[in-house]
Design a protein around this motif. Structure first.
Motif, PDB file in Angstrom:
ATOM      1  N   GLU A 135      42.080  38.941  47.949  1.00 53.34           N
ATOM      2  CA  GLU A 135      40.728  39.169  48.450  1.00 53.34           C
ATOM      3  C   GLU A 135      40.546  38.514  49.827  1.00 53.34           C
ATOM      4  N   GLU A 136      41.186  37.388  50.021  1.00 49.94           N
ATOM      5  CA  GLU A 136      41.087  36.684  51.297  1.00 49.94           C
ATOM      6  C   GLU A 136      41.989  37.288  52.378  1.00 49.94           C
ATOM      7  N   HIS A 137      43.110  37.912  51.986  1.00 47.89           N
ATOM      8  CA  HIS A 137      44.103  38.373  52.955  1.00 47.89           C
ATOM      9  C   HIS A 137      44.320  39.885  52.940  1.00 47.89           C
ATOM     10  N   TRP A 138      43.360  40.658  52.494  1.00 42.85           N
ATOM     11  CA  TRP A 138      43.551  42.097  52.353  1.00 42.85           C
ATOM     12  C   TRP A 138      43.761  42.796  53.689  1.00 42.85           C
ATOM     13  N   LYS A 139      43.238  42.272  54.775  1.00 39.90           N
ATOM     14  CA  LYS A 139      43.352  42.935  56.080  1.00 39.90           C
ATOM     15  C   LYS A 139      44.795  43.033  56.573  1.00 39.90           C
ATOM     16  N   SER A 140      45.665  42.178  56.067  1.00 35.97           N
ATOM     17  CA  SER A 140      47.047  42.186  56.539  1.00 35.97           C
ATOM     18  C   SER A 140      47.898  43.287  55.904  1.00 35.97           C
ATOM     19  N   PHE A 141      47.409  43.934  54.840  1.00 35.86           N
ATOM     20  CA  PHE A 141      48.233  44.952  54.183  1.00 35.86           C
ATOM     21  C   PHE A 141      47.467  46.185  53.720  1.00 35.86           C
ATOM     22  N   ALA A 142      46.141  46.158  53.688  1.00 34.08           N
ATOM     23  CA  ALA A 142      45.364  47.282  53.161  1.00 34.08           C
ATOM     24  C   ALA A 142      44.321  47.748  54.165  1.00 34.08           C
ATOM     25  N   SER A 143      43.877  48.971  53.989  1.00 36.53           N
ATOM     26  CA  SER A 143      42.844  49.506  54.879  1.00 36.53           C
ATOM     27  C   SER A 143      41.444  49.147  54.393  1.00 36.53           C
ATOM     28  N   ARG A 144      41.304  48.846  53.097  1.00 36.21           N
ATOM     29  CA  ARG A 144      40.015  48.462  52.507  1.00 36.21           C
ATOM     30  C   ARG A 144      40.198  47.277  51.577  1.00 36.21           C
ATOM     31  N   ASN A 145      39.112  46.577  51.334  1.00 35.45           N
ATOM     32  CA  ASN A 145      39.154  45.452  50.397  1.00 35.45           C
ATOM     33  C   ASN A 145      38.868  45.974  48.993  1.00 35.45           C
ATOM     34  N   TYR A 146      39.920  46.116  48.218  1.00 34.49           N
ATOM     35  CA  TYR A 146      39.785  46.579  46.841  1.00 34.49           C
ATOM     36  C   TYR A 146      39.545  45.430  45.863  1.00 34.49           C
ATOM     37  N   PHE A 147      39.701  44.228  46.306  1.00 33.03           N
ATOM     38  CA  PHE A 147      39.753  43.073  45.414  1.00 33.03           C
ATOM     39  C   PHE A 147      38.381  42.431  45.259  1.00 33.03           C
ATOM     40  N   ASP A 148      37.647  42.880  44.249  1.00 34.31           N
ATOM     41  CA  ASP A 148      36.315  42.354  43.980  1.00 34.31           C
ATOM     42  C   ASP A 148      36.409  41.069  43.162  1.00 34.31           C
ATOM     43  N   ARG A 149      35.327  40.355  43.105  1.00 32.13           N
ATOM     44  CA  ARG A 149      35.308  39.074  42.403  1.00 32.13           C
ATOM     45  C   ARG A 149      35.520  39.229  40.890  1.00 32.13           C
ATOM     46  N   SER A 150      35.081  40.338  40.338  1.00 24.88           N
ATOM     47  CA  SER A 150      35.243  40.522  38.893  1.00 24.88           C
ATOM     48  C   SER A 150      36.664  40.921  38.518  1.00 24.88           C
ATOM     49  N   GLY A 151      37.470  41.356  39.470  1.00 26.26           N
ATOM     50  CA  GLY A 151      38.869  41.639  39.220  1.00 26.26           C
ATOM     51  C   GLY A 151      39.152  42.962  38.538  1.00 26.26           C
ATOM     52  N   VAL A 152      38.246  43.925  38.674  1.00 25.49           N
ATOM     53  CA  VAL A 152      38.443  45.223  38.031  1.00 25.49           C
ATOM     54  C   VAL A 152      39.663  45.933  38.611  1.00 25.49           C
ATOM     55  N   PHE A 153      39.768  45.957  39.925  1.00 22.46           N
ATOM     56  CA  PHE A 153      40.870  46.687  40.559  1.00 22.46           C
ATOM     57  C   PHE A 153      42.218  46.106  40.160  1.00 22.46           C
ATOM     58  N   ILE A 154      42.367  44.798  40.259  1.00 20.29           N
ATOM     59  CA  ILE A 154      43.665  44.198  39.936  1.00 20.29           C
ATOM     60  C   ILE A 154      43.967  44.339  38.453  1.00 20.29           C
ATOM     61  N   SER A 155      42.942  44.379  37.624  1.00 17.24           N
ATOM     62  CA  SER A 155      43.165  44.589  36.198  1.00 17.24           C
ATOM     63  C   SER A 155      43.695  45.991  35.927  1.00 17.24           C
ATOM     64  N   VAL A 156      43.185  46.971  36.661  1.00 16.90           N
ATOM     65  CA  VAL A 156      43.589  48.354  36.434  1.00 16.90           C
ATOM     66  C   VAL A 156      44.967  48.640  37.013  1.00 16.90           C
ATOM     67  N   VAL A 157      45.229  48.205  38.240  1.00 17.18           N
ATOM     68  CA  VAL A 157      46.497  48.585  38.883  1.00 17.18           C
ATOM     69  C   VAL A 157      47.610  47.564  38.685  1.00 17.18           C
ATOM     70  N   TRP A 158      47.304  46.356  38.247  1.00 20.87           N
ATOM     71  CA  TRP A 158      48.347  45.337  38.057  1.00 20.87           C
ATOM     72  C   TRP A 158      48.483  44.951  36.584  1.00 20.87           C
ATOM     73  N   SER A 159      47.429  44.425  36.004  1.00 18.64           N
ATOM     74  CA  SER A 159      47.519  43.907  34.637  1.00 18.64           C
ATOM     75  C   SER A 159      47.658  45.012  33.601  1.00 18.64           C
ATOM     76  N   GLY A 160      46.927  46.098  33.761  1.00 18.89           N
ATOM     77  CA  GLY A 160      46.994  47.193  32.792  1.00 18.89           C
ATOM     78  C   GLY A 160      48.407  47.734  32.615  1.00 18.89           C
ATOM     79  N   PRO A 161      49.085  48.127  33.704  1.00 18.53           N
ATOM     80  CA  PRO A 161      50.465  48.603  33.550  1.00 18.53           C
ATOM     81  C   PRO A 161      51.409  47.538  32.994  1.00 18.53           C
ATOM     82  N   LEU A 162      51.218  46.283  33.367  1.00 22.01           N
ATOM     83  CA  LEU A 162      52.079  45.224  32.828  1.00 22.01           C
ATOM     84  C   LEU A 162      51.884  45.060  31.329  1.00 22.01           C
ATOM     85  N   ILE A 163      50.657  45.163  30.870  1.00 18.37           N
ATOM     86  CA  ILE A 163      50.401  45.077  29.434  1.00 18.37           C
ATOM     87  C   ILE A 163      51.012  46.278  28.721  1.00 18.37           C
TER      88      ILE A 163
END
Length: 163
Positions: free
Chosen positions: A97-125
């Motif tokens: 969330e703090e460093h998204w400008k260095s690799f992404a065009s938009r800030n997908y990383f919200d405080r509640s963590g929905v995006f990272i849960s869907v694209v990172w944690s969900g597939p890992l589970i």
């Protein structure tokens, strides 16, 4: 006795209200959830290189879990890797969330963590569930093999006793 009856009646009224609310939600169907999912998928630019690499990572990890399903040590390592990734998701979300400008065009990383849960944690589970299922299948096959060997051994002992 009347207090107990009043408490049971109040509890039954509360349960009845919950059942009615659940019933109305079920009557509405899956439409709102499907609409939210479609909106989520449309809001993400899936052609970003880092997202494509992330998806490729998950595919490789899944293929590894399925391909090496008979290797118990590798399955255990994959489980450890997957669960470590899920455990670290919150910290990763804060960092990204703090460093998204260095690799992404938009800030997908919200405080509640929905995006990272869907694209990172969900597939890992999901991958860890596949790994556990593969391990359970291998364990069942090993138990069958062991029981057959035990039965052969008992039959051999019984045959030797008769001779």
């Amino acid at each position: 006795m009347e207090e107990m009856q009043a408490a049971v009646t109040a509890h039954l009224d509360q349960v009845s209200g919950l059942v009615q609310a659940l019933s109305s939600e079920l009557r509405r169907g899956m439409g709102p959830a499907a609409d939210n999912l479609r909106a989520f998928v449309r809001a993400i630019d899936w052609t970003e290189p880092w997202l494509m690499c992330l998806m490729a990572f998950h595919v490789v990890l899944l293929l590894t879990a399925v391909g090496f399903r008979r290797n118990a040590n590798l399955q255990l390592f994959l489980l450890f890797l997957a669960y470590s990734g899920v455990y670290l998701a919150e910290k990763m979300n804060k960092y990204l969330e703090e460093h998204w400008k260095s690799f992404a065009s938009r800030n997908y990383f919200d405080r509640s963590g929905v995006f990272i849960s869907v694209v990172w944690s969900g597939p890992l589970i999901f991958i860890s569930v596949v790994s556990v299922v593969c391990s359970l299948i291998a364990l069942c096959q090993l138990m069958v093999k062991w029981k057959r060997a035990e039965l052969r051994h008992r039959a051999r002992l019984a045959r030797d006793k008769l001779d």
